[in-house]
Design an enzyme around this catalytic site. Structure first.
Site, PDB file in Angstrom:
ATOM      1  N   GLU A 144       8.537   4.339   1.560  1.00  0.00           N
ATOM      2  CA  GLU A 144       8.054   5.603   0.980  1.00  0.00           C
ATOM      3  C   GLU A 144       6.561   5.538   0.661  1.00  0.00           C
ATOM      4  O   GLU A 144       5.807   6.497   0.853  1.00  0.00           O
ATOM      5  CB  GLU A 144       8.836   5.895  -0.318  1.00  0.00           C
ATOM      6  CG  GLU A 144       8.478   7.199  -0.980  1.00  0.00           C
ATOM      7  CD  GLU A 144       8.828   8.401  -0.114  1.00  0.00           C
ATOM      8  OE1 GLU A 144      10.001   8.612   0.185  1.00  0.00           O
ATOM      9  OE2 GLU A 144       7.892   9.139   0.272  1.00  0.00           O
ATOM     10  N   GLY A 152      -3.730   5.315  -4.555  1.00  0.00           N
ATOM     11  CA  GLY A 152      -4.045   4.817  -5.890  1.00  0.00           C
ATOM     12  C   GLY A 152      -2.895   3.945  -6.365  1.00  0.00           C
ATOM     13  O   GLY A 152      -1.743   4.139  -5.960  1.00  0.00           O
ATOM     14  N   VAL A 169      -1.918  -2.422  -5.745  1.00  0.00           N
ATOM     15  CA  VAL A 169      -0.562  -1.859  -5.812  1.00  0.00           C
ATOM     16  C   VAL A 169       0.409  -2.867  -6.442  1.00  0.00           C
ATOM     17  O   VAL A 169       1.170  -2.513  -7.354  1.00  0.00           O
ATOM     18  CB  VAL A 169      -0.071  -1.440  -4.400  1.00  0.00           C
ATOM     19  CG1 VAL A 169       1.317  -0.850  -4.487  1.00  0.00           C
ATOM     20  CG2 VAL A 169      -1.039  -0.435  -3.776  1.00  0.00           C
ATOM     21  N   ASP A 225      -6.365   5.700   9.370  1.00  0.00           N
ATOM     22  CA  ASP A 225      -5.354   5.714   8.306  1.00  0.00           C
ATOM     23  C   ASP A 225      -4.438   6.946   8.445  1.00  0.00           C
ATOM     24  O   ASP A 225      -3.205   6.829   8.412  1.00  0.00           O
ATOM     25  CB  ASP A 225      -6.081   5.710   6.949  1.00  0.00           C
ATOM     26  CG  ASP A 225      -5.134   5.817   5.778  1.00  0.00           C
ATOM     27  OD1 ASP A 225      -4.643   4.771   5.319  1.00  0.00           O
ATOM     28  OD2 ASP A 225      -4.878   6.945   5.317  1.00  0.00           O
ATOM     29  N   GLY A 279     -13.869   4.820  -7.297  1.00  0.00           N
ATOM     30  CA  GLY A 279     -12.750   3.960  -6.870  1.00  0.00           C
ATOM     31  C   GLY A 279     -11.804   4.671  -5.921  1.00  0.00           C
ATOM     32  O   GLY A 279     -10.671   4.244  -5.720  1.00  0.00           O
ATOM     33  N   ARG A 290      -1.425 -15.864  -3.760  1.00  0.00           N
ATOM     34  CA  ARG A 290      -2.080 -17.094  -3.295  1.00  0.00           C
ATOM     35  C   ARG A 290      -3.049 -17.669  -4.325  1.00  0.00           C
ATOM     36  O   ARG A 290      -3.369 -18.851  -4.288  1.00  0.00           O
ATOM     37  CB  ARG A 290      -2.777 -16.872  -1.956  1.00  0.00           C
ATOM     38  CG  ARG A 290      -3.902 -15.876  -1.955  1.00  0.00           C
ATOM     39  CD  ARG A 290      -4.501 -15.750  -0.576  1.00  0.00           C
ATOM     40  NE  ARG A 290      -5.349 -14.568  -0.498  1.00  0.00           N
ATOM     41  CZ  ARG A 290      -5.833 -14.098   0.623  1.00  0.00           C
ATOM     42  NH1 ARG A 290      -5.564 -14.673   1.750  1.00  0.00           N
ATOM     43  NH2 ARG A 290      -6.604 -13.022   0.613  1.00  0.00           N
ATOM     44  N   GLY A 327       1.500   8.247  -0.703  1.00  0.00           N
ATOM     45  CA  GLY A 327       1.594   7.564  -2.010  1.00  0.00           C
ATOM     46  C   GLY A 327       2.728   8.062  -2.888  1.00  0.00           C
ATOM     47  O   GLY A 327       3.901   7.903  -2.550  1.00  0.00           O
ATOM     48  N   LYS A 366      -0.316   7.158   9.490  1.00  0.00           N
ATOM     49  CA  LYS A 366       0.686   7.883   8.696  1.00  0.00           C
ATOM     50  C   LYS A 366       1.358   8.955   9.556  1.00  0.00           C
ATOM     51  O   LYS A 366       2.570   9.166   9.464  1.00  0.00           O
ATOM     52  CB  LYS A 366       0.010   8.508   7.473  1.00  0.00           C
ATOM     53  CG  LYS A 366      -0.461   7.448   6.471  1.00  0.00           C
ATOM     54  CD  LYS A 366      -1.381   8.050   5.439  1.00  0.00           C
ATOM     55  CE  LYS A 366      -1.828   7.033   4.413  1.00  0.00           C
ATOM     56  NZ  LYS A 366      -2.937   7.523   3.565  1.00  0.00           N
TER      57      LYS A 366
HETATM   58  N1  LIG Z   1      -4.323   0.932  -2.731  1.00  0.00           N
HETATM   59  C1  LIG Z   1      -3.696   2.065  -2.433  1.00  0.00           C
HETATM   60  O1  LIG Z   1      -3.990   3.127  -2.999  1.00  0.00           O
HETATM   61  C2  LIG Z   1      -2.621   2.067  -1.395  1.00  0.00           C
HETATM   62  C3  LIG Z   1      -1.937   3.267  -1.133  1.00  0.00           C
HETATM   63  C4  LIG Z   1      -0.905   3.281  -0.206  1.00  0.00           C
HETATM   64  C5  LIG Z   1      -0.569   2.120   0.461  1.00  0.00           C
HETATM   65  N2  LIG Z   1      -1.279   0.971   0.215  1.00  0.00           N
HETATM   66  C6  LIG Z   1      -0.885  -0.236   0.931  1.00  0.00           C
HETATM   67  O2  LIG Z   1      -0.438  -1.206  -0.006  1.00  0.00           O
HETATM   68  C7  LIG Z   1      -0.737  -2.516   0.483  1.00  0.00           C
HETATM   69  C8  LIG Z   1      -1.540  -3.282  -0.571  1.00  0.00           C
HETATM   70  O3  LIG Z   1      -2.721  -2.558  -0.817  1.00  0.00           O
HETATM   71  P1  LIG Z   1      -3.672  -2.928  -2.065  1.00  0.00           P
HETATM   72  O4  LIG Z   1      -4.603  -1.780  -2.213  1.00  0.00           O
HETATM   73  O5  LIG Z   1      -2.875  -3.368  -3.218  1.00  0.00           O
HETATM   74  O6  LIG Z   1      -4.478  -4.172  -1.451  1.00  0.00           O
HETATM   75  P2  LIG Z   1      -5.300  -5.272  -2.250  1.00  0.00           P
HETATM   76  O7  LIG Z   1      -5.742  -4.766  -3.575  1.00  0.00           O
HETATM   77  O8  LIG Z   1      -6.304  -5.800  -1.294  1.00  0.00           O
HETATM   78  O9  LIG Z   1      -4.210  -6.411  -2.530  1.00  0.00           O
HETATM   79  C9  LIG Z   1      -3.682  -7.221  -1.505  1.00  0.00           C
HETATM   80  C10 LIG Z   1      -3.020  -8.418  -2.135  1.00  0.00           C
HETATM   81  O10 LIG Z   1      -2.451  -9.205  -1.083  1.00  0.00           O
HETATM   82  C11 LIG Z   1      -2.983 -10.526  -1.143  1.00  0.00           C
HETATM   83  N3  LIG Z   1      -3.170 -11.037   0.206  1.00  0.00           N
HETATM   84  C12 LIG Z   1      -3.808 -10.435   1.218  1.00  0.00           C
HETATM   85  N4  LIG Z   1      -3.774 -11.216   2.320  1.00  0.00           N
HETATM   86  C13 LIG Z   1      -3.101 -12.327   1.976  1.00  0.00           C
HETATM   87  C14 LIG Z   1      -2.748 -13.511   2.667  1.00  0.00           C
HETATM   88  N5  LIG Z   1      -3.064 -13.696   3.930  1.00  0.00           N
HETATM   89  N6  LIG Z   1      -2.071 -14.462   2.005  1.00  0.00           N
HETATM   90  C15 LIG Z   1      -1.722 -14.291   0.710  1.00  0.00           C
HETATM   91  N7  LIG Z   1      -2.025 -13.187  -0.013  1.00  0.00           N
HETATM   92  C16 LIG Z   1      -2.709 -12.230   0.617  1.00  0.00           C
HETATM   93  C17 LIG Z   1      -4.307 -10.407  -1.877  1.00  0.00           C
HETATM   94  O11 LIG Z   1      -4.605 -11.651  -2.446  1.00  0.00           O
HETATM   95  P3  LIG Z   1      -6.085 -12.026  -2.922  1.00  0.00           P
HETATM   96  O12 LIG Z   1      -6.285 -11.275  -4.193  1.00  0.00           O
HETATM   97  O13 LIG Z   1      -6.002 -13.491  -3.098  1.00  0.00           O
HETATM   98  O14 LIG Z   1      -7.014 -11.607  -1.828  1.00  0.00           O
HETATM   99  C18 LIG Z   1      -3.963  -9.336  -2.911  1.00  0.00           C
HETATM  100  O15 LIG Z   1      -3.253  -9.881  -3.980  1.00  0.00           O
HETATM  101  C19 LIG Z   1      -1.468  -2.313   1.823  1.00  0.00           C
HETATM  102  O16 LIG Z   1      -0.530  -2.377   2.868  1.00  0.00           O
HETATM  103  C20 LIG Z   1      -2.015  -0.891   1.697  1.00  0.00           C
HETATM  104  O17 LIG Z   1      -2.200  -0.256   2.954  1.00  0.00           O
HETATM  105  C21 LIG Z   1      -2.278   0.915  -0.693  1.00  0.00           C
END
Ligand SMILES: NC(=O)c1ccc[n+]([C@@H]2O[C@H](COP(=O)([O-])OP(=O)(O)OC[C@H]3O[C@@H](n4cnc5c(N)ncnc54)[C@H](OP(=O)(O)O)[C@@H]3O)[C@@H](O)[C@H]2O)c1
Length: 426
Positions: free
Chosen positions: A126, A299, A14, A198, A184, A45, A131, A202
């Site tokens: 939001e 997504g 995201v 999940d 994916g 990080r 999403g 929500k």
């Molecule tokens: N993906 C979706 O479709 C979606 C939809 C709705 C909501 N969300 C929400 O959006 C948020 C992010 O989701 P995402 O899918 O983007 O997750 P993701 O791809 O796993 O990305 C998480 C990011 O946060 C970093 N991170 C995690 N733990 C950390 C820590 N302790 N210290 C520093 N950096 C840290 C990770 O770094 P590294 O790369 O170094 O691990 C990565 O850059 C979550 O809350 C998720 O529930 C996601």
């Protein structure tokens, strides 16, 4: 033109999409939203290697929370540990927050909103539900003149995709999950999607907005889709239902029930038509009846779209903030929503067995609306168990579990008895 100065923490799926959108097409947001969004700092990080833009990148995310040049911290790391500390620190430093983190809002929403209020800042979330489909905006703003009676929704795209594939292609649960992962649409560890966590998180966020409950994920009763078999889907089709994972919240006489369960939805209902990875939410208000919201529920791009919409809203002063105290006691003590039920069981092929089965329902004063008994295709019909499916009249979760236990105790049944809810819009 107004300028909003932001810091983005987390450059994963995201966070990466938010940076990409703002870096590649800032003119769309400027033209449509009347604001220039300036990325002052990025917290990642792994450092600069994961940020393909000329931006100030820091590896200590707390630096972003304390940076005096930033108006808004965008939290996109997920989880309830660092994310919570980071948001609290940013709020104490006078920054607004935008987050997609449903786990955090569903678990710690009340303390975070209280802290934000004390510090005169706002939290946009939001992206935490559905999403790219603006359901939080609908509840916070569009429906603000109404009293919500109930909501029902498909809030998890992964499980909806799996159930759709099981129905369209008669795939097994395992094959449908693998297809979702290959495309994916499901994470490598899809536990929180499959077991219903999940959707329940929500649902608890929607409940806080719709019924002024606490953000209390523990008050949601829920179950995942792991027990839905291809056989159940075939029976559902035969009986003119689709099997969906439905989050449901209602308020009756001041008591709130919130739940998320695999549910048989009659084919005539809008929610039964929501296929693939799509989300949908129906909100019923006393004054205007039903409104329905449909769209991509997850997504990177849809979620980034919701994050950026929150940023534009913040540049325009944010959202209505109610002074009304959240109600600590309005969750019902036990789940007392009434649903018709689908029961699937194996019954011995003996004279009188079905009559005895019917009497278990009659003894509990529960009606049988439909019964399917498969014919036995063997010559030796003694002591053979045959599958039987029963559609019952409405009963609460506790009554349904009690009836299931009574059916399992019968000598004429084998194995465990399965039961699912049947949805009926009120
Ligand atoms: N993906 C979706 O479709 C979606 C939809 C709705 C909501 N969300 C929400 O959006 C948020 C992010 O989701 P995402 O899918 O983007 O997750 P993701 O791809 O796993 O990305 C998480 C990011 O946060 C970093 N991170 C995690 N733990 C950390 C820590 N302790 N210290 C520093 N950096 C840290 C990770 O770094 P590294 O790369 O170094 O691990 C990565 O850059 C979550 O809350 C998720 O529930 C996601």
């Amino acid at each position: 033109m107004k300028t909003l100065k932001i810091g983005v923490c987390g450059v994963g799926n995201v966070g990466g999409a938010v940076l990409e959108n703002l870096a590649n097409s800032p003119d769309i947001v400027e033209e449509n939203g009347g604001v220039r969004i300036e990325i002052i700092q990025v917290g990642a990080r792994k450092g600069k290697s994961v940020v393909p833009y000329d931006l100030d990148v820091v590896t200590d995310l707390m630096e972003v929370a304390r940076n005096p040049k930033i108006d808004v911290l965008v939290e996109l790391i997920g989880g309830c540990d660092l994310a919570k500390d980071l948001i609290e620190e940013a709020i104490k430093n006078g920054k607004h927050i935008v987050t997609a983190n449903k786990a955090l809002i569903a678990t710690h929403g009340d303390e975070l909103f209280e802290l934000a209020k004390e510090n005169k800042v706002q939290i946009g979330f939001e992206a935490s539900v559905a999403g790219g489909t603006p359901v939080i905006k609908a509840l916070r703003e569009g429906l603000v003149a109404n009293k919500v009676n109930w909501f029902a929704g498909i809030l998890n795209g992964t499980t909806n995709f799996i159930l759709s594939k099981m129905s369209e292609n008669q795939s097994s649960f395992k094959d449908a999950l693998k297809e979702a992962q290959d495309l994916g649409l499901a994470e490598a560890d899809p536990t929180m999607d499959i077991d219903g966590t999940d959707a329940a998180q929500k649902a608890s966020i929607l409940s806080a907005l719709a019924f002024n409950t606490l953000y209390d994920f523990n008050s949601v009763s829920y179950e995942g889709i792991e027990n839905v078999s291809p056989e159940d889907i075939v029976y559902a089709e035969q009986l003119e239902y689709s099997v969906k994972h439905i989050a449901y919240g209602s308020i009756v006489d001041g008591e709130v029930n919130v739940s998320a369960f695999p549910t048989f939805v009659p084919k005539g209902q809008l929610l039964s038509q929501v296929g693939q990875q799509m989300n949908a939410l129906e909100i019923f208000c006393e004054e205007i009846g039903s409104t329905v919201y449909y769209g991509p529920g997850a997504g990177p791009k849809p979620t980034a779209s919701a994050v950026i919409a929150d940023l534009v809203d913040l540049s325009n002063g944010g959202w209505p903030v109610s002074d009304k105290k959240r109600n600590k006691n309005n969750f019902a003590k036990e789940d007392n929503q009434n649903f018709g039920r689908y029961f699937n069981l194996n019954v011995i092929n003996q004279a009188g067995a079905i009559a005895k089965l019917s009497s278990v329902f009659a003894d509990s004063q529960i009606s049988i609306e439909a019964l399917i008994q498969k014919e036995t295709k063997t010559n030796n019909k003694e002591n053979i168990y045959v599958p039987v499916v029963i559609i019952s009249g409405p009963l609460t979760e506790i009554e349904a579990i009690q009836l299931k236990n009574n059916l399992e105790l019968m000598e004429e049944t084998s194995d465990s008895v399965k039961q699912f809810r049947i949805y009926n819009a009120i």
